[in-house]
Every structure is written in structure tokens, then in C-alpha cells.
Design a protein around this motif. Structure first.
Motif, PDB file in Angstrom:
ATOM      1  N   ARG A  72       0.815  -1.227   0.000  1.00 37.54           N
ATOM      2  CA  ARG A  72       0.000   0.000   0.000  1.00 37.54           C
ATOM      3  C   ARG A  72       0.843   1.270   0.000  1.00 37.54           C
ATOM      4  O   ARG A  72       0.341   2.351  -0.323  1.00 37.54           O
ATOM      5  N   ALA A  73       2.107   1.161   0.356  1.00 34.44           N
ATOM      6  CA  ALA A  73       2.954   2.351   0.529  1.00 34.44           C
ATOM      7  C   ALA A  73       3.160   3.089  -0.794  1.00 34.44           C
ATOM      8  O   ALA A  73       3.437   2.475  -1.826  1.00 34.44           O
ATOM      9  N   ASP A  74       3.031   4.397  -0.748  1.00 37.36           N
ATOM     10  CA  ASP A  74       3.213   5.245  -1.941  1.00 37.36           C
ATOM     11  C   ASP A  74       4.343   6.228  -1.672  1.00 37.36           C
ATOM     12  O   ASP A  74       4.138   7.241  -1.007  1.00 37.36           O
ATOM     13  N   LEU A  75       5.520   5.923  -2.165  1.00 33.35           N
ATOM     14  CA  LEU A  75       6.656   6.806  -1.921  1.00 33.35           C
ATOM     15  C   LEU A  75       6.637   8.027  -2.836  1.00 33.35           C
ATOM     16  O   LEU A  75       6.839   9.159  -2.384  1.00 33.35           O
ATOM     17  N   ILE A  76       6.412   7.825  -4.130  1.00 28.64           N
ATOM     18  CA  ILE A  76       6.507   8.925  -5.092  1.00 28.64           C
ATOM     19  C   ILE A  76       5.538  10.044  -4.746  1.00 28.64           C
ATOM     20  O   ILE A  76       5.858  11.237  -4.867  1.00 28.64           O
ATOM     21  N   GLY A  77       4.354   9.707  -4.293  1.00 27.50           N
ATOM     22  CA  GLY A  77       3.402  10.737  -3.878  1.00 27.50           C
ATOM     23  C   GLY A  77       3.954  11.588  -2.751  1.00 27.50           C
ATOM     24  O   GLY A  77       3.759  12.809  -2.726  1.00 27.50           O
ATOM     25  N   HIS A  78       4.670  10.962  -1.825  1.00 26.53           N
ATOM     26  CA  HIS A  78       5.263  11.696  -0.711  1.00 26.53           C
ATOM     27  C   HIS A  78       6.479  12.505  -1.165  1.00 26.53           C
ATOM     28  O   HIS A  78       6.753  13.571  -0.614  1.00 26.53           O
ATOM     29  N   VAL A  79       7.199  11.984  -2.149  1.00 28.78           N
ATOM     30  CA  VAL A  79       8.336  12.753  -2.686  1.00 28.78           C
ATOM     31  C   VAL A  79       7.844  14.058  -3.282  1.00 28.78           C
ATOM     32  O   VAL A  79       8.436  15.125  -3.068  1.00 28.78           O
ATOM     33  N   ARG A  80       6.750  14.005  -4.018  1.00 28.34           N
ATOM     34  CA  ARG A  80       6.191  15.209  -4.631  1.00 28.34           C
ATOM     35  C   ARG A  80       5.751  16.229  -3.582  1.00 28.34           C
ATOM     36  O   ARG A  80       5.782  17.431  -3.825  1.00 28.34           O
ATOM     37  N   ALA A  81       5.345  15.724  -2.409  1.00 30.13           N
ATOM     38  CA  ALA A  81       4.860  16.611  -1.357  1.00 30.13           C
ATOM     39  C   ALA A  81       5.947  17.006  -0.361  1.00 30.13           C
ATOM     40  O   ALA A  81       5.690  17.796   0.549  1.00 30.13           O
ATOM     41  N   LEU A  82       7.152  16.475  -0.544  1.00 32.34           N
ATOM     42  CA  LEU A  82       8.233  16.759   0.401  1.00 32.34           C
ATOM     43  C   LEU A  82       8.614  18.239   0.327  1.00 32.34           C
ATOM     44  O   LEU A  82       8.977  18.755  -0.731  1.00 32.34           O
ATOM     45  N   ASP A  83       8.558  18.912   1.449  1.00 36.31           N
ATOM     46  CA  ASP A  83       8.853  20.347   1.468  1.00 36.31           C
ATOM     47  C   ASP A  83      10.213  20.628   2.104  1.00 36.31           C
ATOM     48  O   ASP A  83      10.399  21.618   2.786  1.00 36.31           O
TER      49      ASP A  83
END
Length: 250
Positions: free
Chosen positions: A176-187
Motif C-alpha cells: 500500500r505504501a506510496d513513496l513517489i506521492g510523498h516525494v512530490r509533497a516533500l517540502d
């Protein structure tokens, strides 16, 4: 001198860690997140943390559930647990008056570091080393028993001479883990380090992470290194690259 510490996992079990204090003038503090089954004393974790401490950046490295000197069983955790325990490790550092400015994740720990960084306000910069673009990539380590695990609920597998229990919940959580989505949101500023000769996690993974990230982002090719950074001098080289890159954010 390195200091052995223990703190409580989000699962209620004790996790073991080591604090490598900064040498010379203090520049900041960092947190190292190890790979899937590698532990705090693996070559990458040990050598990079020690080298950064020599550069004035104190580091905490710790063993995940069921790894090294930590309590529990690997199968009782999950990718979500690894992220949550990384946040717990950062909280431990903050409570002792040394909040982490930097987080460095190696291999699977690189994926966890990106997610954890978004939950730790003090972290100013993120570094991944040989990280997969999808946490589920780790399934290749236990693909021989994954069918049994999904059908029966658990199964036993061996890695590095150790027998480990794998549970259905672990597999489902990783998938279920979504890394790329979190990369895009990494501030936070992101440095991606990867070897073009990495035979365990291909360099295309680094390209996907880097392309998804917003600026400020940087990429360094650690040519000549293997995935585990066991080649003489490569872990120390990675540490010097990190030290120079992160200086403006400390």
C-alpha cells in the motif's frame, strides 16, 4: 565516545540505538535510517554516521524491530511501523535537547526517511542513498514464500543466516505504501545518492525519485560503489558529500 541508548517503539517494545557525538565544533544533529534487515551496525549506517560525527554532525542510528539489539520480531512491524519508529527516534533526540536537522536513509530506509521527515518539524534536509522508488521492491527478498504468507497468514524465511517470520499484514502494508506521492509533497531539500553499478536497487529508482522531487533537489552518482557501500572508502565518501551539501541548511 559513542553512547548506547534505548527508546520505545510505537509497538511498545524497546529499540536499541547508538549516538555518535559530534567531534569539534557542533554543526547539527542527524538521524540515520538503515535498510530492510541491515541494522545500525551495517557498514553504511556505521561508517556514514561516524564520518558525519567527525564532520561535526552528531548522529543517531538505531535497529528496527527484530533487528540487531532491538526487541521484537521483524514480522511484527511493517513499513508504516518503520516510518513511525523513525519519527519516535527523532522525538527521542528532541526530548534530550538535540533535535535532528538532517535525516539520512539507506536503501529501504531511504523511503522511510522521506515519509518520516514530513512528520518531524526540526528536519531541514533529507538524504537518500540507494533507495527504491517503491517500498514494495523489498518483496523480492521473500518472494519465494509470499504466496504462502498471503494464504496462511504467516511464513518463515531466511536471510543472512537468520530465520524470520513474515506476516500477511506486513506484505499488505508494504504494497500500500506510496513513496513517489510523498516525494512530490516533500517540502525539504532532498539529496539523492545512488551508484550506477548498484546491483540490488537499480539507478532507475534514483531517477524516479529525483524527477518526482521539487527543488531544491540534488543528485550525486556514487560510481564505483555497491549497494551496501562495503567498498573501501565509499561510505566515507558519501558522508563527505552529505556534509558539504547539507552545510547551507544547518
Amino acid at each position: 565516545m559513542a553512547e548506547s541508548i534505548r527508546f520505545t517503539s510505537t509497538k511498545g517494545l524497546e529499540l536499541a540505538g547508538v549516538l555518535d557525538p559530534p567531534e569539534g565544533a557542533l554543526r547539527g544533529w542527524g538521524l540515520f535510517v538503515h535498510g530492510f534487515t541491515l541494522g545500525k551496525d551495517s557498514p553504511a549506517a556505521f561508517r556514514i554516521s561516524r564520518s558525519l560525527a567527525e564532520e561535526g554532525i552528531g548522529m543517531l542510528r538505531y535497529d528496527n524491530l527484530g533487528i540487531g539489539e532491538s526487541d521484537g520480531d521483524l514480522g511484527d512491524g511493517s513499513f508504516t511501523t518503520k516510518v513511525a519508529d523513525t519519527v519516535r527516534a527523532a522525538r527521542f533526540m528532541t526530548d534530550r535537547g538535540t533535535p535532528p536537522d538532517l535525516i539520512v536513509g539507506h536503501s529501504w530506509g531511504g523511503a522511510a526517511a522521506i515519509l518520516a521527515a514530513q512528520q518531524v518539524p526540526s528536519i531541514r534536509a533529507v538524504v537518500t542513498i540507494g533507495a527504491p522508488s517503491e517500498p514494495a521492491e523489498v518483496e523480492r527478498h521473500y518472494d519465494a514464500i509470499v504466496g504462502e504468507v498471503m494464504e496462511e497468514g504467516s511464513g518463515t524465511w531466511s536471510i543472512g543466516g537468520r530465520a524470520l517470520t513474515l506476516k500477511r499484514e506486513f506484505v499488505e502494508d508494504v504494497r500500500r505504501a506510496d513513496l513517489i506521492g510523498h516525494v512530490r509533497a516533500l517540502d525539504r531539500p532532498l539529496l539523492v545518492i545512488h551508484s550506477p553499478t548498484d546491483a540490488s536497487v537499480g539507478i532507475d529508482n534514483a531517477a524516479q525519485i529525483f524527477q518526482a522531487a521539487l527543488h531544491p533537489r540534488s543528485f550525486v552518482s556514487l560510481e564505483g560503489s555497491d549497494h551496501f557501500l562495503t567498498v573501501d572508502g565509499q561510505a566515507q565518501r558519501a558522508a563527505k558529500i552529505i556534509s558539504a551539501w547539507v552545510d547551507q541548511y544547518l
